[in-house]
Each structure stands twice: as C-alpha cells, then as structure tokens.
Design a protein around this motif. Structure first.
Motif, PDB file in Angstrom:
ATOM      1  N   TYR A 140      -6.180  14.423  14.643  1.00 58.50           N
ATOM      2  CA  TYR A 140      -5.221  13.334  14.820  1.00 58.50           C
ATOM      3  C   TYR A 140      -3.973  13.585  13.974  1.00 58.50           C
ATOM      4  O   TYR A 140      -4.046  14.227  12.924  1.00 58.50           O
ATOM      5  CB  TYR A 140      -5.867  12.011  14.398  1.00 58.50           C
ATOM      6  CG  TYR A 140      -6.868  11.534  15.407  1.00 58.50           C
ATOM      7  CD1 TYR A 140      -6.541  10.558  16.332  1.00 58.50           C
ATOM      8  CD2 TYR A 140      -8.142  12.106  15.459  1.00 58.50           C
ATOM      9  CE1 TYR A 140      -7.453  10.150  17.291  1.00 58.50           C
ATOM     10  CE2 TYR A 140      -9.073  11.710  16.403  1.00 58.50           C
ATOM     11  CZ  TYR A 140      -8.713  10.727  17.324  1.00 58.50           C
ATOM     12  OH  TYR A 140      -9.615  10.334  18.263  1.00 58.50           O
ATOM     13  N   SER A 141      -2.867  13.048  14.435  1.00 53.85           N
ATOM     14  CA  SER A 141      -1.682  13.082  13.593  1.00 53.85           C
ATOM     15  C   SER A 141      -1.775  11.885  12.659  1.00 53.85           C
ATOM     16  O   SER A 141      -2.183  10.809  13.059  1.00 53.85           O
ATOM     17  CB  SER A 141      -0.422  12.977  14.443  1.00 53.85           C
ATOM     18  OG  SER A 141       0.672  12.710  13.591  1.00 53.85           O
ATOM     19  N   ALA A 142      -1.431  12.091  11.414  1.00 50.03           N
ATOM     20  CA  ALA A 142      -1.480  10.985  10.460  1.00 50.03           C
ATOM     21  C   ALA A 142      -0.081  10.469  10.144  1.00 50.03           C
ATOM     22  O   ALA A 142       0.111   9.743   9.187  1.00 50.03           O
ATOM     23  CB  ALA A 142      -2.200  11.430   9.187  1.00 50.03           C
ATOM     24  N   ILE A 143       0.892  10.881  10.943  1.00 56.37           N
ATOM     25  CA  ILE A 143       2.260  10.414  10.718  1.00 56.37           C
ATOM     26  C   ILE A 143       2.567   9.326  11.755  1.00 56.37           C
ATOM     27  O   ILE A 143       2.461   9.577  12.960  1.00 56.37           O
ATOM     28  CB  ILE A 143       3.278  11.574  10.873  1.00 56.37           C
ATOM     29  CG1 ILE A 143       2.819  12.827  10.119  1.00 56.37           C
ATOM     30  CG2 ILE A 143       4.669  11.134  10.424  1.00 56.37           C
ATOM     31  CD1 ILE A 143       2.830  12.738   8.629  1.00 56.37           C
ATOM     32  N   PRO A 144       2.916   8.131  11.294  1.00 55.68           N
ATOM     33  CA  PRO A 144       3.180   7.037  12.230  1.00 55.68           C
ATOM     34  C   PRO A 144       4.276   7.380  13.236  1.00 55.68           C
ATOM     35  O   PRO A 144       5.180   8.166  12.938  1.00 55.68           O
ATOM     36  CB  PRO A 144       3.630   5.895  11.323  1.00 55.68           C
ATOM     37  CG  PRO A 144       3.048   6.206   9.998  1.00 55.68           C
ATOM     38  CD  PRO A 144       3.015   7.697   9.899  1.00 55.68           C
ATOM     39  N   HIS A 178       3.052   1.991  10.079  1.00 56.42           N
ATOM     40  CA  HIS A 178       1.773   2.494   9.579  1.00 56.42           C
ATOM     41  C   HIS A 178       0.632   1.551   9.934  1.00 56.42           C
ATOM     42  O   HIS A 178       0.776   0.344   9.804  1.00 56.42           O
ATOM     43  CB  HIS A 178       1.835   2.701   8.060  1.00 56.42           C
ATOM     44  CG  HIS A 178       0.780   3.619   7.569  1.00 56.42           C
ATOM     45  ND1 HIS A 178      -0.496   3.180   7.325  1.00 56.42           N
ATOM     46  CD2 HIS A 178       0.787   4.946   7.307  1.00 56.42           C
ATOM     47  CE1 HIS A 178      -1.223   4.218   6.923  1.00 56.42           C
ATOM     48  NE2 HIS A 178      -0.472   5.304   6.910  1.00 56.42           N
ATOM     49  N   PRO A 179      -0.521   2.107  10.378  1.00 56.22           N
ATOM     50  CA  PRO A 179      -1.633   1.225  10.747  1.00 56.22           C
ATOM     51  C   PRO A 179      -2.285   0.544   9.542  1.00 56.22           C
ATOM     52  O   PRO A 179      -3.063  -0.388   9.719  1.00 56.22           O
ATOM     53  CB  PRO A 179      -2.627   2.175  11.425  1.00 56.22           C
ATOM     54  CG  PRO A 179      -2.328   3.509  10.863  1.00 56.22           C
ATOM     55  CD  PRO A 179      -0.848   3.518  10.613  1.00 56.22           C
ATOM     56  N   GLY A 232      -6.213   5.334   6.073  1.00 60.85           N
ATOM     57  CA  GLY A 232      -5.020   5.692   6.836  1.00 60.85           C
ATOM     58  C   GLY A 232      -3.892   6.138   5.917  1.00 60.85           C
ATOM     59  O   GLY A 232      -3.206   7.129   6.196  1.00 60.85           O
ATOM     60  N   ILE A 279      -4.118   7.298   2.775  1.00 64.93           N
ATOM     61  CA  ILE A 279      -4.462   8.572   2.124  1.00 64.93           C
ATOM     62  C   ILE A 279      -4.215   9.728   3.091  1.00 64.93           C
ATOM     63  O   ILE A 279      -3.672  10.769   2.728  1.00 64.93           O
ATOM     64  CB  ILE A 279      -5.936   8.556   1.633  1.00 64.93           C
ATOM     65  CG1 ILE A 279      -6.065   7.621   0.433  1.00 64.93           C
ATOM     66  CG2 ILE A 279      -6.423   9.966   1.286  1.00 64.93           C
ATOM     67  CD1 ILE A 279      -7.483   7.347   0.001  1.00 64.93           C
ATOM     68  N   THR A 297      -2.100   9.866   5.671  1.00 70.81           N
ATOM     69  CA  THR A 297      -0.670  10.113   5.870  1.00 70.81           C
ATOM     70  C   THR A 297      -0.090  10.879   4.677  1.00 70.81           C
ATOM     71  O   THR A 297       0.565  11.912   4.842  1.00 70.81           O
ATOM     72  CB  THR A 297       0.089   8.776   6.025  1.00 70.81           C
ATOM     73  OG1 THR A 297      -0.510   8.039   7.070  1.00 70.81           O
ATOM     74  CG2 THR A 297       1.553   9.008   6.334  1.00 70.81           C
TER      75      THR A 297
END
Lengths: 458, 174
Positions: free
Chosen positions: B86-90, B117-118, B123, B125, B127
């Motif tokens: 997954y991408s962790a960048i919003p 940001h979710p 989440g 950590i 990002t």
C-alpha cells in the motif's frame, strides 16, 4: 599496524576457540563471572545479558518484537537476531558477524562489545592466554563530599540507580544528589559511597516523609503508601476540532476514545476507591498534545494511559496494540520539554521551578519508567487478548508525544482499526466495549498490585 | 528567401555542434544522456500495516543528494508496483521542496499529507517512516525531518512527534 592488530585479534579468537574451553571469563576487576560463549561461523559470541551485567548496563530482550536493547547511561543500542546491523545511538553500525538467538538468549559478537564499551567510557580487552575478557573504566567516579555527620553511607551496588536508593530509603532523590554533590549521576561507579541523610536533617519538603528506619524489614507499608499507585490519568485521544480517524460508516475516533475512557474511569473508580482517576478530557473538546502529559507531570500522576482507535491505509489492517514509553531521543528534546513545561505550568497558575537537580532526577527515573511501561503494556496485552476476540499486534514503541514526555510509566492503547469495516462495527457494540473496559481495568489493577508487591519485597 | 533558409540551416548546425560537443573533458554531451542508473530502495507498508516491505527501483543517477532525495520521493508518491503493498502517502500530497542542512535532510510536503490522512497511530507511523526509511536507506548519512507547507509541525495525525529529525526505524522492516 592497524591491520596487524586486527589480524592478531582474529588469530587469538580462532586460537582460543579451537584450543580452550568454551567458557570465557568476564571481569571488571571487581567481579568475575564465567560465561558460556558460542562459536559460530568463526566468530566468538557471548550472551548479551551477562555482558550487560558485568559493565552495569541494562539489557532487555523483547521476545514479541524480537529486539534487544542494551542501555547504559545514555548510550542506547538496538540489536536483532541474525542481523549484522545494529543501531548504536541512532547510528547504524555493521558488525563483522550477526547477533544470534541461541536457546532464547541473544548472543553478541566481540566487535559490538568493543564499540559499546567505547561509547560508555570503558575499554574492553581480550586476553587470549586466559580466555578472559577484561573491562576497564576510562574515568573514575566523582568522590562524594558529605557536609554533615548525621546519616550513614550506602555502598553503591552494581546496577543500582540513585532513584532506586532513594525509593528504598524513602528519601528524596534531590537531597541525595545535592548532599553527595553528584554533578552527573551518569558517572556513578559500583562501590562508590553514597551518603544517605538522616530524616532529622532534611529540608521542609522532606519532613513530610514518615520516618522510616531504612534497614528494618518490618514496616514496608509506608513504601506502598508513599510510592504506590495513587493517581492514574486516562487520556482519551483527540477531541473537538481533531476527530482523529474516521470509519467508513462515519464513526469518529474521538467519540470512541471518550466513550471507552469514561467507562473505564467509572469502572476503575468503583474498583479502586482509594486511587484518584483523572481524565484529560471528559467531553468533546480539544486538548493540545503537550498539555496532556504536562498536566499529568504537574499533578505527579503515577500512571498515564492514553486511549486511541487505529487506522491504516489498507482497510484490512486489524488488531489491538499497545505502545509504551521509550527513551527520550536527545538532550535538546529534554531541554525543550522542560522549557515548555515551565510555560504550561505557568498557565496552570501554580509556582514551579524546574531546576537542574530535577532535570537529573528525571533522567534517572526515565529508565525505571520505561521498564515499568513495558510491564504495564504486557499486562494490558495479556488481559485484552485473553478476554476479547481480537488480533494481537504486539507491544511497540515510537516517538509519541504523550509517551515521550511523560514522567511516569505511560502507555498508548490502540483498541482496534476504524479503517477496517468489521472492526468499526465491532467497536460500536456495547458487549465489545464492556469486555474491553473490563479487560483494561483488570490489567491496570493487576499491574498496580504487582508493582506494589515488588515495593514491599525490596 | 534562399538566404533565410541557409541562415536557418547554419543556425541548426551551430546548435547541434554546441549540444554534441562535451563542455568539459570526460563529460558527456547533452544529447547523449547518461546511461548511469542507481537502485533505490522504497519502503511500503504491507496489507496489515505491520511491516514495511522494500521495493527496489532503478532511477537515473544524480550527483546532488537533493536531487536523489527528490527522485526517491517522486517514486514513493507513485506508490508500490506490488499489488500486495500500500502507499502510505495520503492522496493529493505533493512534494514542495527538499533541503539539506548539516546532517539533516528536510522534506517539505503540501498540507494534504496531514489534511487527507486517515489517522491512527499505525497509519501515521506508516506515513512518516515510509518517507524517513526510504530517504535514510538511500542517503544514509542524514536524519530526516518532515516539514508541512514549509514549516516544522507538531504532528501529522496527532500522535507522533514531528518537530525533530527522525532516523531509520528498523523494527518494522521485514
């Protein structure tokens, strides 16, 4: 020249491991201990725990995340089995051979020992003839200068901290520091004499302490009364303008957190009538992050428990996890905190001076708080995973605002993932919430009992 | 008319010569881009957001470290190629700028990194350390501080301290 040294080092490692017994003598010239070493892939490895104890360092092994932490003074080293890389004071170092996990014990190679000793002003030497690893101190401690004759001397034992001594004798830590003119408590050496003042000469503030004969084993109750867990802060995360995570069907994290915190507050008040339970917020309003711990520090609270609900980018991530207090990253950070707290305290309209002695005090106490936080996290985890049907994600640490600045054992609980539709639904069920609150209350009470029992045993 | 064509032709020849002849010895002419590629390592969270998984990518070699950092973030913003990651960048996050000062690499993002940001500790950590680990793993001598809209921020999603430079976080790397 350097090469020759290196080669001879390798040579005697090989020689010793081939011709001598598998036992190595570890010595710091005062204490000796024979330990079993392991010889793997042409490298001598010795157990981390024994190495730590001979140099008065602390070694902690976390079996859940498979991580070892070696700590002395402010030197902090992270180790992992089967990895050559270690992190020593935020720096990545590559060892010649990996650390190894052998029957549940972490074994470390010699080059780690040499680098770590270098960091803590010690020198390690390996003598091949005697199969002996000798540790020398580079600097000696500062001799204490007591300015009074009432009181007695305590000989500092290995691994003992001033904080521990002050707790054992029931004497304020700052008075021990000032009477012994300890400039920097990081440079204490085992065998050093520490002057313990008598109750009679103590300052106003310390007179509140019930007079406690330090060497008797009988009246331990005052210790629990003075140092037992009397105040607990429950911190529902987010609030007001800060909703936190939001679930697919619109559940807001701030509401879930508040709901659980209020239920837990009620439960704990019922079951611990003599303990003060404080909420950082009791309704839907915004509390800045730093004020949460500053309030707890100012109120001299004994436990800090932050309650959150989780979220991730993937909607299948699930489970329960607990984060615990970890080491303050830098001196600069500690200074910033002190500065900030002064400002916050002024805001609370109370006089408070954070002086130098108090800063030292928090340094020493930090070690204790970290290990107690891990204890509490484990208690919570055991209870929750046994009472609830939820995936266990383990205990972890990271640079949390509310965990880094707390001057007390502190944990942050992530109850479940709102980003996961199944867990979001579960977290709205009353039965789930009730079970969760019960499990948390059980864990906190069990931790409190175990902590206070330890106090009476010491 | 003919004179114009000749002039244009001459101009084109001159431009070509300028572009094809190396400026300095050893340097390649602009028309023949460097073949040099470097491998970079990017850190993306797994499905359970418990671990980071490394994805290697080839990018063109850059001399300046700021440019390497820019490439790393550009690749990170594209997201993983592996479908299990997954991408962790919003969404909507843009890189504003990269600065290096002493031993800290500052990476400045647009406010979407925080606004979209979710939430959740995990989440957050993911990002932060997707960015920090990706930069630290490739540019090892630096610690990384994340800026939002040009300024140091207290936090990104309400949990983690963002005021300070952060180092590689190893315990979540598989």
């Amino acid at each position: 020249m350097k090469n020759a040294k290196y080669l001879s080092f390798i040579f005697f490692i090989v020689v010793t491991s081939v011709f001598s017994s598998e036992k190595i003598l570890l010595t710091n010239q005062e204490n000796n201990s024979y330990i079993w070493s392991e010889y793997i892939e042409e490298q001598e490895l010795i157990p981390a725990k024994e190495f730590a104890s001979i140099i008065s360092a602390k070694f902690e092994w976390n079996p859940i995340i498979q991580e070892g932490i070696l700590k002395k003074y402010k030197a902090l080293c992270f180790l992992w089995p089967n990895k050559e890389k270690i992190i020593l004071d935020k720096e990545e170092i590559v060892l010649q051979s990996p650390c190894q996990l052998i029957s549940g014990k972490l074994f470390v190679p010699f080059d780690l020992i040499f680098s770590f000793c270098e960091r803590v002003d010690m020198r390690a030497e390996f003598s091949k003839e005697k199969n002996k690893l000798i540790f020398y101190k580079k600097s000696s401690g500062i001799p204490p200068l007591a300015n009074t004759k009432q009181g007695f001397w305590h000989v500092l034992k290995e691994g003992e901290t001033l904080y521990r001594i002050s707790k054992n004798y029931g004497i304020d830590l700052s008075s021990i520091i000032s009477l012994n003119r300890i400039i920097d408590p990081r440079f204490l050496v085992p065998g050093q004499m520490i002057y313990i003042p008598d109750i009679g000469i103590q300052t106003e503030k310390e007179l509140e302490i019930p007079s406690l004969p330090p060497e008797t084993t009988g009246p331990k109750k005052p210790l629990v009364e003075k140092y037992g867990i009397k105040k607990i802060v429950l911190d529902p995360g987010h609030g007001g303008k800060d909703s936190g995570a939001i679930g697919k069907s619109g559940t807001k994290e701030k509401d879930v957190n508040l709901d659980i915190a209020i239920k837990l507050h009620k439960e704990l008040k019922k079951r611990l009538p003599n303990t003060e339970i404080i909420l950082t917020r009791d309704d839907d309003y915004y509390v800045p992050l730093v004020e949460r711990t500053a309030l707890a520090n100012f109120k001299k609270v004994d436990l800090f428990i932050s309650i959150h609900a989780n979220a991730a980018f993937s909607n299948s991530a699930s489970g329960f996890e607990v984060f615990h207090l970890s080491a303050v990253a830098s001196d600069k950070h500690a200074e910033n905190i002190a500065e900030f707290e002064n400002a916050v305290i002024k805001k609370f309209k109370e006089k408070e001076i954070i002086d130098y002695t108090q800063k030292i005090l928090s340094d020493i106490a930090q070690d204790e708080f970290i290990s107690q936080s891990i204890d509490l996290a484990l208690f919570i985890q055991r209870q929750v995973t046994s009472k609830l049907d939820i995936k266990n994600r383990g205990i972890k640490s990271a640079f949390f605002w509310v965990l880094r600045d707390a001057k007390m054992p502190a944990v942050l609980i992530e109850t479940g993932f709102l980003s996961n539709p199944d867990e979001e639904a579960k977290m709205k069920e009353l039965a789930f919430k009730t079970n969760l609150v019960n499990a948390l209350a059980n864990a906190i009470i069990a931790y409190k009992e175990s902590y206070e029992e330890k106090l009476t045993k010491e | 008319m003919k004179r114009w064509l000749v002039l244009i032709f001459v101009a084109i020849v001159v431009i070509l010569i300028v572009l094809l002849i190396p400026k300095k010895e050893g340097e390649r002419p602009i028309f023949f881009p460097k073949e040099d590629k470097i491998k970079i390592r990017l850190f993306f969270p797994d499905e359970q957001a418990e671990y980071f998984v490394v994805e290697e990518r080839e990018v063109e070699k850059k001399e300046k470290e700021e440019d390497i950092a820019r490439l790393i973030i550009r690749e990170l913003l594209k997201g993983p190629t592996n479908e299990d990651l997954y991408s962790a960048i919003p969404e909507g996050t843009k890189l504003r700028e990269i600065y290096i000062y002493e031993d800290v690499l500052y990476v400045d993002f647009s406010p979407e990194i925080s606004n979209n940001h979710p939430g959740g500790s995990t989440g957050e950590i993911m990002t932060i350390f997707s960015v920090v680990n990706s930069l630290c793993a490739n540019l090892t001598q630096y610690s990384v501080q994340i800026l939002i809209d040009g300024k140091p921020q207290e936090t990104l999603a309400g949990h983690i301290v963002l005021y300070e430079p952060l180092a590689f976080k190893k315990d979540m790397v598989k």
